[in-house]
Design a protein around this motif. Structure first.
Motif, PDB file in Angstrom:
ATOM      1  N   ALA A 266     -63.340 -62.237  -9.378  1.00 24.22           N
ATOM      2  CA  ALA A 266     -63.017 -63.308 -10.331  1.00 24.22           C
ATOM      3  C   ALA A 266     -61.644 -63.056 -10.957  1.00 24.22           C
ATOM      4  N   ILE A 267     -61.358 -61.796 -11.293  1.00 24.80           N
ATOM      5  CA  ILE A 267     -60.031 -61.450 -11.828  1.00 24.80           C
ATOM      6  C   ILE A 267     -58.971 -61.714 -10.768  1.00 24.80           C
ATOM      7  N   TRP A 268     -59.260 -61.341  -9.505  1.00 22.49           N
ATOM      8  CA  TRP A 268     -58.317 -61.580  -8.415  1.00 22.49           C
ATOM      9  C   TRP A 268     -57.990 -63.073  -8.303  1.00 22.49           C
ATOM     10  N   HIS A 269     -59.009 -63.918  -8.331  1.00 26.74           N
ATOM     11  CA  HIS A 269     -58.758 -65.360  -8.233  1.00 26.74           C
ATOM     12  C   HIS A 269     -57.931 -65.859  -9.416  1.00 26.74           C
TER      13      HIS A 269
ATOM     14  N   LYS B 164     -52.790 -67.817 -11.557  1.00 30.75           N
ATOM     15  CA  LYS B 164     -51.696 -67.689 -12.533  1.00 30.75           C
ATOM     16  C   LYS B 164     -50.391 -67.213 -11.903  1.00 30.75           C
ATOM     17  N   GLN B 165     -50.463 -66.764 -10.623  1.00 33.70           N
ATOM     18  CA  GLN B 165     -49.287 -66.215  -9.943  1.00 33.70           C
ATOM     19  C   GLN B 165     -48.674 -65.060 -10.747  1.00 33.70           C
ATOM     20  N   SER B 166     -49.548 -64.219 -11.290  1.00 36.58           N
ATOM     21  CA  SER B 166     -49.116 -63.085 -12.104  1.00 36.58           C
ATOM     22  C   SER B 166     -49.989 -61.884 -11.780  1.00 36.58           C
ATOM     23  N   ILE B 167     -49.353 -60.761 -11.449  1.00 33.48           N
ATOM     24  CA  ILE B 167     -50.115 -59.569 -11.091  1.00 33.48           C
ATOM     25  C   ILE B 167     -50.419 -58.676 -12.296  1.00 33.48           C
ATOM     26  N   ASP B 168     -50.239 -59.185 -13.493  1.00 32.45           N
ATOM     27  CA  ASP B 168     -50.448 -58.367 -14.690  1.00 32.45           C
ATOM     28  C   ASP B 168     -51.793 -57.643 -14.704  1.00 32.45           C
ATOM     29  N   ALA B 169     -52.849 -58.287 -14.261  1.00 31.50           N
ATOM     30  CA  ALA B 169     -54.188 -57.680 -14.305  1.00 31.50           C
ATOM     31  C   ALA B 169     -54.551 -56.938 -13.024  1.00 31.50           C
ATOM     32  N   LEU B 170     -53.680 -56.946 -12.023  1.00 27.82           N
ATOM     33  CA  LEU B 170     -54.036 -56.365 -10.728  1.00 27.82           C
ATOM     34  C   LEU B 170     -54.288 -54.858 -10.802  1.00 27.82           C
TER      35      LEU B 170
ATOM     36  N   ASP C 221     -49.424 -48.597  -6.390  1.00 30.75           N
ATOM     37  CA  ASP C 221     -48.060 -49.111  -6.556  1.00 30.75           C
ATOM     38  C   ASP C 221     -47.606 -49.912  -5.336  1.00 30.75           C
ATOM     39  N   ALA C 222     -47.977 -49.438  -4.141  1.00 34.68           N
ATOM     40  CA  ALA C 222     -47.620 -50.170  -2.923  1.00 34.68           C
ATOM     41  C   ALA C 222     -48.312 -51.529  -2.884  1.00 34.68           C
ATOM     42  N   LEU C 223     -49.590 -51.547  -3.232  1.00 30.38           N
ATOM     43  CA  LEU C 223     -50.343 -52.805  -3.245  1.00 30.38           C
ATOM     44  C   LEU C 223     -49.740 -53.780  -4.242  1.00 30.38           C
ATOM     45  N   LEU C 224     -49.435 -53.307  -5.436  1.00 26.01           N
ATOM     46  CA  LEU C 224     -48.853 -54.184  -6.450  1.00 26.01           C
ATOM     47  C   LEU C 224     -47.487 -54.707  -6.016  1.00 26.01           C
ATOM     48  N   MET C 225     -46.667 -53.850  -5.400  1.00 27.10           N
ATOM     49  CA  MET C 225     -45.348 -54.274  -4.935  1.00 27.10           C
ATOM     50  C   MET C 225     -45.487 -55.361  -3.867  1.00 27.10           C
ATOM     51  N   ALA C 226     -46.370 -55.140  -2.909  1.00 27.67           N
ATOM     52  CA  ALA C 226     -46.538 -56.109  -1.825  1.00 27.67           C
ATOM     53  C   ALA C 226     -47.077 -57.433  -2.346  1.00 27.67           C
TER      54      ALA C 226
ATOM     55  N   GLY D 208     -47.172 -58.641  -5.447  1.00 26.90           N
ATOM     56  CA  GLY D 208     -46.252 -59.285  -6.380  1.00 26.90           C
ATOM     57  C   GLY D 208     -45.143 -60.043  -5.673  1.00 26.90           C
ATOM     58  N   ASN D 209     -44.643 -59.475  -4.585  1.00 27.23           N
ATOM     59  CA  ASN D 209     -43.572 -60.139  -3.843  1.00 27.23           C
ATOM     60  C   ASN D 209     -44.081 -61.256  -2.945  1.00 27.23           C
ATOM     61  N   VAL D 210     -45.218 -61.031  -2.292  1.00 28.15           N
ATOM     62  CA  VAL D 210     -45.724 -62.079  -1.407  1.00 28.15           C
ATOM     63  C   VAL D 210     -46.117 -63.322  -2.199  1.00 28.15           C
ATOM     64  N   MET D 211     -46.523 -63.150  -3.453  1.00 27.95           N
ATOM     65  CA  MET D 211     -46.829 -64.317  -4.294  1.00 27.95           C
ATOM     66  C   MET D 211     -45.593 -65.187  -4.488  1.00 27.95           C
ATOM     67  N   GLN D 212     -44.417 -64.564  -4.480  1.00 27.69           N
ATOM     68  CA  GLN D 212     -43.180 -65.321  -4.631  1.00 27.69           C
ATOM     69  C   GLN D 212     -42.737 -65.959  -3.315  1.00 27.69           C
ATOM     70  N   VAL D 213     -43.144 -65.369  -2.200  1.00 21.45           N
ATOM     71  CA  VAL D 213     -42.743 -65.860  -0.884  1.00 21.45           C
ATOM     72  C   VAL D 213     -43.637 -67.014  -0.422  1.00 21.45           C
ATOM     73  N   PHE D 214     -44.941 -66.897  -0.650  1.00 20.07           N
ATOM     74  CA  PHE D 214     -45.873 -67.939  -0.230  1.00 20.07           C
ATOM     75  C   PHE D 214     -45.723 -69.188  -1.096  1.00 20.07           C
ATOM     76  N   GLY D 215     -45.733 -70.331  -0.451  1.00 23.86           N
ATOM     77  CA  GLY D 215     -45.809 -71.605  -1.151  1.00 23.86           C
ATOM     78  C   GLY D 215     -47.135 -72.271  -0.827  1.00 23.86           C
ATOM     79  N   ASP D 216     -47.571 -73.152  -1.676  1.00 30.56           N
ATOM     80  CA  ASP D 216     -48.792 -73.933  -1.432  1.00 30.56           C
ATOM     81  C   ASP D 216     -49.984 -73.067  -1.028  1.00 30.56           C
TER      82      ASP D 216
END
Length: 145
Positions: free
Chosen positions: A16-19, A24-30, A53-58, A60-68
């Motif tokens: 539920a947190i993941w969804h 929100k397109q924010s990894i703050d809680a990840l 850290d690797a998971l958060l980096m990946a 966080g960035n893929v959220m910016q790359v993916f659209g729709d």
């Protein structure tokens, strides 16, 4: 909140947190739902990446790359600790379909996160953009084999 039948209660809470993170397109809680020794398996790298850290980096960035980005279907394994989330998105104008495989531990922490994507043209576009964004930085997290 969506209920996923058969999911372990702690895993359900983390899912539920993941969804919410995705919405929100924010990894703050990840980090709060990721085990420090989590393993991330990229669709473009043979060797997995080790650590939160690797998971958060990946992610966080893929959220910016993916659209729709949209999830369509969810499957849960019999033990209630693994989910498969089917998604669609766009990358550089290309439509992609993919699957997130997430394995939780009994405390609800993500232990493994694996991504598979098709078609090849979309995967190549994703690989190129992620390489520009995090290529050198994420390489330091490659698991030792």
């Amino acid at each position: 909140m969506t209920t996923h039948t058969g999911l372990h209660p702690a895993a359900a809470a983390s899912l539920a947190i993941w969804h919410d993170i995705v919405a929100k397109q924010s990894i703050d809680a990840l980090r709060s739902i990721t085990h420090e020794q989590a393993v991330f398996r990229s669709p473009v790298a043979h060797t997995p990446y080790q650590g939160a850290d690797a998971l958060l980096m990946a992610i966080g960035n893929v959220m910016q790359v993916f659209g729709d980005f949209t999830y369509h279907r969810t499957a849960v394994t019999a033990d209630g600790l693994n989910v498969v989330l089917e998604f669609s998105a766009t990358v550089e104008g290309r439509q992609v379909k993919g699957i997130d495989f997430i394995r939780f531990d009994e405390q609800g922490l993500i232990r493994e996160f694996e991504v598979m994507i098709r078609p090849l043209s979309g995967l190549q576009a994703l690989a190129a953009e992620m390489g520009r964004r995090v290529g050198q930085d994420i390489a330091a997290f490659k698991a030792k084999t």
